[in-house]
Design an enzyme around this catalytic site. Sequence first.
Site, PDB file in Angstrom:
ATOM      1  N   ARG A   6     -15.397  20.735 -10.493  1.00  6.21           N
ATOM      2  CA  ARG A   6     -14.496  20.218 -11.529  1.00  6.21           C
ATOM      3  C   ARG A   6     -14.367  18.696 -11.514  1.00  6.21           C
ATOM      4  O   ARG A   6     -13.426  18.129 -12.079  1.00  6.21           O
ATOM      5  CB  ARG A   6     -13.095  20.858 -11.412  1.00  6.21           C
ATOM      6  CG  ARG A   6     -13.100  22.374 -11.665  1.00  6.21           C
ATOM      7  CD  ARG A   6     -13.575  22.668 -13.083  1.00  6.21           C
ATOM      8  NE  ARG A   6     -13.422  24.054 -13.476  1.00  6.21           N
ATOM      9  CZ  ARG A   6     -14.396  24.968 -13.468  1.00  6.21           C
ATOM     10  NH1 ARG A   6     -15.620  24.631 -13.043  1.00  6.21           N
ATOM     11  NH2 ARG A   6     -14.183  26.192 -13.887  1.00  6.21           N
ATOM     12  N   LEU A   7     -15.313  18.014 -10.866  1.00  9.64           N
ATOM     13  CA  LEU A   7     -15.315  16.548 -10.852  1.00  9.64           C
ATOM     14  C   LEU A   7     -16.204  16.054 -11.998  1.00  9.64           C
ATOM     15  O   LEU A   7     -17.257  15.452 -11.785  1.00  9.64           O
ATOM     16  CB  LEU A   7     -15.777  16.023  -9.493  1.00  9.64           C
ATOM     17  CG  LEU A   7     -14.859  16.405  -8.324  1.00  9.64           C
ATOM     18  CD1 LEU A   7     -15.448  15.940  -7.003  1.00  9.64           C
ATOM     19  CD2 LEU A   7     -13.468  15.808  -8.532  1.00  9.64           C
TER      20      LEU A   7
END
Length: 212
Positions: A190-191
């Site tokens: 989720r970066l």
Amino acid sequence: MNHNIANIRNEYSLKGLHEDDLLSDPLKQFRKWFDEAIGSGLDEPNAMLLSTIHHARPSARIVLLKDLDHGLLFFTNYNSKKGKDVAANPHVALTFFWKELERQVRIEGTVSKTSENESDEYFATRPRGSQIGAWVSDQSEVIEGRETIEQKTKIFEAKFEGNSISRPPHWGGYRVIPDYLEFWQGRPSRLHDRLVYQKNPEGIWSIERLAP
């Protein structure tokens, strides 16, 4: 069947997005990504979520992008909910999500009607059934049942039988002129990569990276 909604999760890992990857013109960058979405064979890559706001209450629906020049064009009934919303508040947002490419584009800007010539030209390219439908539907209005639509369809089919169909005066195009575009590329854990174009009062675009 019971499903744990919180466990529905995909890991994004196809590509990254770096500042050096972007073109200086955000609409050209959008065109590049849009062409890649088309080239990837996605179903309706021109589907976009149009978000409007009226009386401090947001509303959203999917519409289809129909052209791209110095803005993004879509066509609809001017008397619809969305038409009434933008008449009261021209500030709108558009969202594209191309899941297979792990990409999203968020666009904010102002909307205004296209010229009557532009609306006429596009209307002439629509299938005949869709042209009839523009006359039939009092979009967003309450109707008694499906038979209302079917009866009106027969009336307008008879009216235009053997003739070309003119554009209803309540139907036409809108052009969204962006002042903010965010290009989102999914990344692991989720970066995600989020790069934003913003236009300053002098009309100059800047590019910034946002935290995921």
